[in-house]
Design a protein around this motif. Structure first.
Motif, mmCIF file in Angstrom:
data_model
loop_
_atom_site.group_PDB
_atom_site.id
_atom_site.type_symbol
_atom_site.label_atom_id
_atom_site.label_comp_id
_atom_site.label_asym_id
_atom_site.label_seq_id
_atom_site.Cartn_x
_atom_site.Cartn_y
_atom_site.Cartn_z
ATOM 1 N N GLU A 75 45.502 47.555 43.934
ATOM 2 C CA GLU A 75 44.601 47.074 44.622
ATOM 3 C C GLU A 75 44.512 45.752 44.437
ATOM 4 O O GLU A 75 44.980 45.123 42.669
ATOM 5 C CB GLU A 75 43.061 47.907 44.809
ATOM 6 N N SER A 76 44.112 44.751 45.224
ATOM 7 C CA SER A 76 44.406 43.420 45.193
ATOM 8 C C SER A 76 42.837 43.008 44.269
ATOM 9 O O SER A 76 41.936 41.972 44.002
ATOM 10 C CB SER A 76 44.807 42.748 45.894
ATOM 11 N N ASN A 77 41.428 43.481 44.154
ATOM 12 C CA ASN A 77 40.044 43.390 43.971
ATOM 13 C C ASN A 77 39.461 44.219 42.567
ATOM 14 O O ASN A 77 38.587 45.056 42.797
ATOM 15 C CB ASN A 77 39.102 43.666 45.523
ATOM 16 N N LEU A 78 40.875 44.163 41.802
ATOM 17 C CA LEU A 78 40.027 44.657 41.238
ATOM 18 C C LEU A 78 38.828 44.286 39.436
ATOM 19 O O LEU A 78 38.902 43.072 39.138
ATOM 20 C CB LEU A 78 41.575 45.100 39.492
ATOM 21 N N VAL A 79 38.130 45.262 38.501
ATOM 22 C CA VAL A 79 37.357 44.791 37.953
ATOM 23 C C VAL A 79 37.500 45.552 36.708
ATOM 24 O O VAL A 79 38.261 46.753 36.938
ATOM 25 C CB VAL A 79 36.006 44.590 38.394
ATOM 26 N N GLY A 80 37.616 44.786 35.811
ATOM 27 C CA GLY A 80 38.061 44.802 34.392
ATOM 28 C C GLY A 80 36.903 45.652 33.837
ATOM 29 O O GLY A 80 36.209 44.813 33.992
#
Length: 362
Positions: A130-135
């Motif tokens: 995915e190109s909309n990652l949340v750490g």
């Protein structure tokens, strides 16, 4: 054919099933800007030298793959903006044949051609991330969990622990010295967590895939961690403005943090899936007639415009078709992964396809 990441994941899964005793499976990646005529000339040249293959069965399989690739490619005037991926090959035991040509969701990075005993999917596999990652970081004075929110999936990257003693109660200089030792130990632990976060998250940021970092934990640890400058400055710029109170570490803690921060993560598929499953369970418990399941009933309710949210198991072979049908009739499709709590239950009990209604229809 243009494919999205979800469709691409299914294509990769299918391609990985294929293998051959000889190098007869054709993989071709064409980046944008490459003239179709150049690629066709290369394939025709490859075809012209296949007569040199000694084994008749192998020669026939390679020729079949090349001819199919040439036929597919001859039908397009220009390589699309994202390039093309093309895979053709024969199962030499059964005679089954596959030939797929499609436009991937990201630009093809290389010009690559090979016939091998397996299809080369490595360039595609990088695209399904995915190109909309949340750490995600849960931090306390002696424990931490690092995770990633990836669309409809929640992943635990690492759990870190240390032993830090509790408070000393002797008083006087001994107390102050002991407090300083504990403070240094906590500082060292936070520093260690920051280094691990840099190792896990910075490459994703440099790839343009990491969009935000959510931090939580019990009491004041999370504030001490953020304000103490333990995160790399590039990651610190991505920290979301509200720190979340979390009671647990590990996967349970990550889920709790994500749910409590749902207003900050409005565009995340995982949050949508959690909320949809909870609403489905509530309506099921109330037996209020506001849910529906069973393929025929779901389809009929969609066509009536009665479904508000359609929950779909992402591993269903027809998942994309149901999502398109939902959009057509004004329903919101929500994909369900195994990472979502109760996801396996919905898959097993209801076949991975259920709807939440706008109004009762029975």
């Amino acid at each position: 054919m243009y494919v999205d990441r979800r469709q691409l994941r299914e294509i990769i899964k299918e391609l990985k099933k294929w293998s051959a005793p000889a190098t007869v499976l054709l993989s071709l990646y064409i980046p944008p800007g490459r003239p179709v005529s150049d690629v066709l000339n290369m394939l025709r040249q490859e075809l012209s030298i296949t007569d040199n293959i000694k084994l008749k069965k192998t020669r026939s399989a390679v020729q079949r793959a090349l001819k199919a690739a040439i036929e597919r490619l001859s039908k397009i005037p220009k390589i699309p903006d994202n390039g093309l991926a093309l895979f053709c090959g024969e199962d030499m035991d059964t005679g089954d044949f596959i030939c797929l040509m499609f436009v991937p969701p990201e630009k093809v990075p290389v010009y690559f051609y090979r016939t091998d005993k397996h299809f080369h999917t490595e360039f595609l596999e990088e695209m399904v991330v995915e190109s909309n990652l949340v750490g995600l970081i849960i931090i306390e004075r002696d424990a931490a969990t690092l995770g990633l929110l990836k669309g409809s999936r929640l992943e635990v990257l690492e759990e870190i622990e240390d032993y830090i003693p509790g408070k000393h109660h002797r008083g006087g200089q001994s107390q102050r010295r002991f407090d300083r030792i504990i403070e240094q130990m906590v500082h060292d632990f936070y520093k260690r967590v920051g280094e691990h976060a840099k190792e896990k998250f910075l490459p994703l940021l440099e790839q343009g895939k990491l969009k935000a970092i959510l931090i939580g934990g019990p009491a004041y640890s999370k504030y001490d961690f953020v304000e103490g400058d333990y995160l790399d400055y590039r990651l610190r710029q991505l920290v979301l403005p509200r720190l979340i109170d979390v009671s647990y570490q590990g996967e349970v803690g990550l889920r709790e943090m994500v749910m409590k921060a749902s207003d900050l993560l409005k565009e995340q598929e995982y949050v949508d899936a959690l909320k949809a499953v909870e609403e489905f369970k509530l309506n099921l418990a109330k037996d209020d007639g506001m849910i529906i399941y069973g393929e025929e009933d779901v389809k009929r309710a969609l066509e009536m415009g009665a479904i508000k949210t359609l929950i779909i198991d992402e591993d269903r072979p027809d998942a994309h078709q149901w999502a398109e049908l939902a959009k057509k009739y004004g329903a919101k499709p929500v994909f369900l992964s195994d990472d979502v709590p109760e996801g396996a239950w919905i898959k097993k009990t209801f076949g991975g396809l259920v709807g939440i209604l706008r109004y009762r229809i029975y």
